[in-house]
Design an enzyme around this catalytic site. Sequence first.
Site, PDB file in Angstrom:
ATOM      1  CB  SER A 114      -1.286   4.072   3.257  1.00 31.85           C
ATOM      2  OG  SER A 114      -0.360   3.324   3.980  1.00 31.85           O
ATOM      3  CB  SER A 128      -0.809   3.552   7.058  1.00 30.76           C
ATOM      4  OG  SER A 128      -0.782   4.657   6.410  1.00 30.76           O
ATOM      5  CE  LYS A 131      -3.008   7.532   7.223  1.00 32.87           C
ATOM      6  NZ  LYS A 131      -2.214   7.159   6.086  1.00 32.87           N
TER       7      LYS A 131
HETATM    8  N1  GLN Z   1       2.949  -0.131   3.762  1.00 35.45           N
HETATM    9  C1  GLN Z   1       3.784   0.819   3.118  1.00 35.45           C
HETATM   10  C2  GLN Z   1       4.794   1.285   4.299  1.00 35.45           C
HETATM   11  O1  GLN Z   1       4.513   0.719   5.450  1.00 35.45           O
HETATM   12  C3  GLN Z   1       2.780   1.892   2.861  1.00 35.45           C
HETATM   13  C4  GLN Z   1       2.671   2.880   3.864  1.00 35.45           C
HETATM   14  C5  GLN Z   1       1.749   3.913   3.064  1.00 35.45           C
HETATM   15  O2  GLN Z   1       1.342   4.105   2.122  1.00 35.45           O
HETATM   16  N2  GLN Z   1       1.786   4.929   4.016  1.00 35.45           N
HETATM   17  O3  GLN Z   1       5.656   1.947   4.038  1.00 35.45           O
END
Ligand code: GLN
Length: 479
Positions: free
Chosen positions: A169, A145, A70
């Site tokens: 994510s 994400s 990532k």
């Molecule tokens: N969807 C959650 C957020 O936007 C989790 C994101 C993540 O785990 N990085 O904060």
Amino acid sequence: MVQYSIEELHALLISGQIHFKEYYEELFKEIEYQQNRLNAFVTITKNETILNLKKKDFVNMLCGIPYVLKDNYSTKGIKTTASSRMLENYIPVYNAHVVDLLNKQGACLVGKASMDEFAMGSTNQTALTGPVYNPWDRTRIAGGSSGGSAALVASGVVPFSLGSDTGDSIRKPAGFCGVVGFKPTWGRISRYGVIPYASSLDHVGAFTRNVRDMAIVMETLAGHDERDMTSSIKEVPQYLDCLDENIKGIRIAVLKTVSDEVENSIIQDNFNRVVNVLEELGAIVENITMPIELLKAVLPTYTILANSEATSNLACLDGIKYGHRRDGKTIEDTVIHSRTHGFSHQIKSRLILGNLALAYENQERMFMKAQKVRRLIVEELNKIYQSYDIILTPNSGIIAPKVKQVDNQYTYESTILENHLILGNLAGLPSLSLPSGFVDGMPIAVHLMGRIFEEQTVLNVAYALENILGLKNQYSREG
Ligand code: GLN
């Protein structure tokens, strides 16, 4: 091109049955093809040194195995953008700890994967390089994400990739893309060199196409690192050797307060089937509930804590110390211009919320209160783990939404069913999403959450299930 798992590719490399250089030439053609289809890379890294590997090097299980990171993992000499304009041209001078570990094994980085900007989001529609598409159906999102990392394993490009998980994510996109996604216990893997979002919730984790491969990757990454003061000194078990599909007597709690929310009847039937399989395998499966008010509090609690911590973590990105710079007349002007232009709208709105929750006059009723509610949630989970080894839920109540259905906002749903994965972050529990079936040609998954530092139990239950469900090594090149 044939899509191998880590173990298959390792066996072929060590026996000399496939020629490493030819394999890599093919792979880079595949990468080009898939990049046009999915838009999942921020940077493709054609690392020539990998072409010098010798047959004897392949004794290491990960030697010669291609993987992606990532784009929030620092990579020395390679752009690391967190999919944001703020870091568009940032080239780190050091590697994240886990990147050093993978390099030592001879694993071959082939690219940096797209993500929601600064890991904030669930859709992978907010990356500076544009949306990432789901390999099973390109009219749908991959989820976020860590969407690029999920899509590149799910399309067969690489057998494993790393993502990060602050709220869901890794597990959400893994479920949408039909691959295994796992984040171990908070502190199990060093986060040194991973661009932080919310430090008390951030986890390093991975995507693979089967559970055995996940055990291999976890064994490589887990362990203490003195550069990350939150990393645990607990010894790392040999996850692969200890994998055991005999799960007789393992105690599994089906969290009905979440699973009863599923409206789609095929997803409900699929979940019931998984419960039956576990019973047939000799696990002790029982229904439990959690107070609904606590589950409803998960998203607001997370939102306050995650955004407050992000506010502090991203404060150094001001165009002066770090990050995208837009000059102004004064230092203050420069900071304002740099941050205004460097961050997109959704990041700015989160930072405003974080500042609000941390402001002196609000701290007690927002930030501190959220910490107290977090404690109540963790205590409730601890009670459950006095009697059970695993909490089982559906991963999500839906298949990957259509790109058209989601806007670039924070999330696309705010139901208990779509947010319960956050429990694993609030309590730092080892949590895994496992492919469990298909609805309308799209993958669905179940979610297994274990006690802290009991990664092995989670992997074992997933392994036993995977053997019966027969969904290992799935990928889609054409959808
Ligand atoms: N969807 C959650 C957020 O936007 C989790 C994101 C993540 O785990 N990085 O904060």
